[in-house]
Design a protein around this motif. Structure first.
Motif, mmCIF file in Angstrom:
data_model
loop_
_atom_site.group_PDB
_atom_site.id
_atom_site.type_symbol
_atom_site.label_atom_id
_atom_site.label_comp_id
_atom_site.label_asym_id
_atom_site.label_seq_id
_atom_site.Cartn_x
_atom_site.Cartn_y
_atom_site.Cartn_z
ATOM 1 N N ASP A 220 -27.808 77.348 -44.194
ATOM 2 C CA ASP A 220 -26.714 77.401 -43.220
ATOM 3 C C ASP A 220 -25.374 77.324 -43.950
ATOM 4 O OD1 ASP A 220 -24.845 77.068 -41.231
ATOM 5 O OD2 ASP A 220 -25.941 75.516 -40.151
ATOM 6 N N ILE A 221 -24.703 78.455 -44.084
ATOM 7 C CA ILE A 221 -23.459 78.494 -44.849
ATOM 8 C C ILE A 221 -22.312 77.789 -44.132
ATOM 9 C CG2 ILE A 221 -24.065 80.594 -46.087
ATOM 10 C CD1 ILE A 221 -22.349 82.171 -44.131
ATOM 11 N N ASP A 222 -22.456 77.536 -42.826
ATOM 12 C CA ASP A 222 -21.409 76.817 -42.094
ATOM 13 C C ASP A 222 -21.414 75.326 -42.413
ATOM 14 O OD1 ASP A 222 -20.491 79.100 -40.818
ATOM 15 O OD2 ASP A 222 -21.947 78.901 -39.185
ATOM 16 N N ARG A 225 -22.685 73.752 -48.669
ATOM 17 C CA ARG A 225 -22.055 74.425 -49.796
ATOM 18 C C ARG A 225 -22.983 74.329 -50.989
ATOM 19 N NH1 ARG A 225 -16.596 73.344 -53.404
ATOM 20 N NH2 ARG A 225 -16.870 75.233 -54.632
ATOM 21 N N LYS A 226 -23.280 75.457 -51.607
ATOM 22 C CA LYS A 226 -24.195 75.494 -52.744
ATOM 23 C C LYS A 226 -23.409 75.485 -54.056
ATOM 24 C CE LYS A 226 -27.582 78.199 -50.152
ATOM 25 N NZ LYS A 226 -28.279 79.498 -50.059
#
Length: 447
Positions: A220-222, A225-226
């Protein structure tokens, strides 16, 4: 055990306001004053206990701070250094204002735990409550609540993990993957996902290798944070990694470009031109390894020498290299299943798969078992997709290779194929010439 819904009920004394007024007559010194409810004391004790526990868990990691993190790494190329710098900057920003989730990914020894502990130490230093746990330890922490001597109930510990203001889980994926462990881990992380509670996770696995339920939330990019780290194991030098227990490079220390014999007086013009071109391509690749280089040719034609020369040149420049004969690679993986093995299979597999430069010598000489084919394909396919520098030598024709590997080698956008036409150094034309009598000798015999 009390259920989580019961635990969420307001305090029966204050109704959830956390303050009470005393039932005293008008004129009493305490009339009209508010006093803390006993539930506040309970919560304060819980917070203090959690802080003490966090301190104990981080006691052996207090030295892992941002100030002590080596952003330069060890013998990194430009891309590797950039990934390490980005991870450091991202972790430091998160520590200043923990919001959402942070996923730190990378191989063994790249600094994931150091950055996670640095976040925890920075937050604790500002008085923010943190729980830092290695994932297997987290599960042991929950199991210990079932002991008759446990000071806390299971529900209390479980809620503490679910609701702590900042939870840091180190080494996700190293836990024993029992159904109970997977369920509890998912319940904790799913609760924190829904509540958007700050969470930091480190792992050496890709999302595809994690439990599908967890990977879907981590994607979930929302919220997440990777911070991927593509660096080297700081615990070992580049030379140590280049000349590892697996690699065969020690056996080829004399195989350099300077010692390569171009055999100018025994090859045809076409063969000589072909061999000179192969050497030039190998030299160029050694200076800046990118994508794939594949040498085809008969046994003894110089393929391994050129591959080893590339490896030796890269090690001279401080870059780690693994050169390994393919059957030895598979034996190295199989050995990890031995009870005496000190290195788990997953670690060995990841080290090979993500090696900055991998040189596979004699592809096609391995045993053709389904397990061997599958493991080899997994390694090669990963490196193909990730475009990791790879050198392959083989005596097989292209058509004789595994179809899945052949399709990747034939991709001209990622792979340079170099067929070597020269015969074997150890035989072929060189020996034929010494064995065949010259014209002058035959004339003398006839006379």
């Amino acid at each position: 055990m009390t259920s989580s819904s019961d635990a969420a009920q307001p305090c029966p004394i204050c109704g959830g306001t956390q303050w009470i007024s005393l039932d005293v007559p008008v004129g009493h010194p305490d009339f009209g004053k508010l006093f803390p409810c006993t539930c506040q004391q309970t919560e304060r004790k819980r917070a203090e206990a959690a802080a003490q526990r966090a301190s104990r868990e981080l006691a052996h990691l207090t030295h892992l701070t941002f100030e002590r993190f080596n952003v330069e790494g060890h013998a990194l190329n430009t891309d590797q250094h950039l990934s390490l710098q980005n991870a450091y900057d991202g972790a430091r920003r998160y520590a200043g204002e923990p919001r959402g989730w942070l996923l730190i990914q990378g191989g063994y020894g790249v600094g994931k735990t150091h950055l996670a502990a640095a976040i925890a130490n920075a937050c604790l230093g500002r008085g923010l409550p943190v729980m830092f746990l290695n994932v297997p330890d987290l599960l042991d922490y929950l199991r210990a609540a079932f002991s008759p001597n446990a000071e806390e109930t299971y529900d209390r510990r479980f809620e503490e993990l679910r609701d702590t203001p900042l939870l840091i889980l180190d080494d996700l994926g190293t836990q024993n993957a029992t159904a109970w462990a997977e369920e509890k881990l998912f319940q904790i992380l799913n609760h924190r996902y829904i509540a958007r509670l700050p969470t930091v996770i480190t792992t050496n696995l890709s999302l595809d290798d994690l439990d599908p339920q967890l990977s879907s939330r981590l994607a979930d990019i929302d919220l997440v944070r990777k911070l991927p780290i593509d660096a080297l194991d700081y615990r070992r030098s580049a030379v140590e990694q280049g000349r590892s227990a697996l690699g065969n490079l020690d056996h080829y220390a004399d195989k350099t470009f300077d010692t390569f014999n171009l055999r100018k007086f025994e090859l045809s013009a076409e063969e000589r031109y072909n061999l000179e071109n192969a050497v030039a391509m190998a030299r160029s690749y050694a200076e800046q390894p990118q994508d794939w280089l594949v040498f085809f040719g008969k046994s003894g034609c110089g393929k391994t020498h050129l591959a080893a020369a590339i490896a030796n040149r890269c090690v001279e420049q401080g870059h780690p290299v693994w050169l390994v004969v393919v059957p030895d690679l598979l034996d190295h993986l199989r050995a990890a299943f031995s009870p005496e093995s000190k290195v788990p299979y997953d670690q060995r597999f990841e080290e090979i798969r993500k090696s900055p430069l991998l040189i596979l010598d004699d592809l096609g000489t391995e045993s053709a078992t389904s397990w061997a084919r599958e493991k080899l394909y997994q390694i090669i396919n990963y490196r193909y997709v990730a475009r990791l520098p790879t050198v392959i030598t083989t005596a097989l024709s292209v058509d004789a290779l595994d179809e899945r590997i052949r399709s990747r080698i034939l991709d001209e956008t990622r792979c340079s194929v170099i067929p070597i036409l020269a015969p074997s150094y150890r035989g072929g034309r060189a020996l034929e010439k010494t064995a065949r009598p010259t014209g002058r000798s035959s004339t003398k015999k006839r006379s």
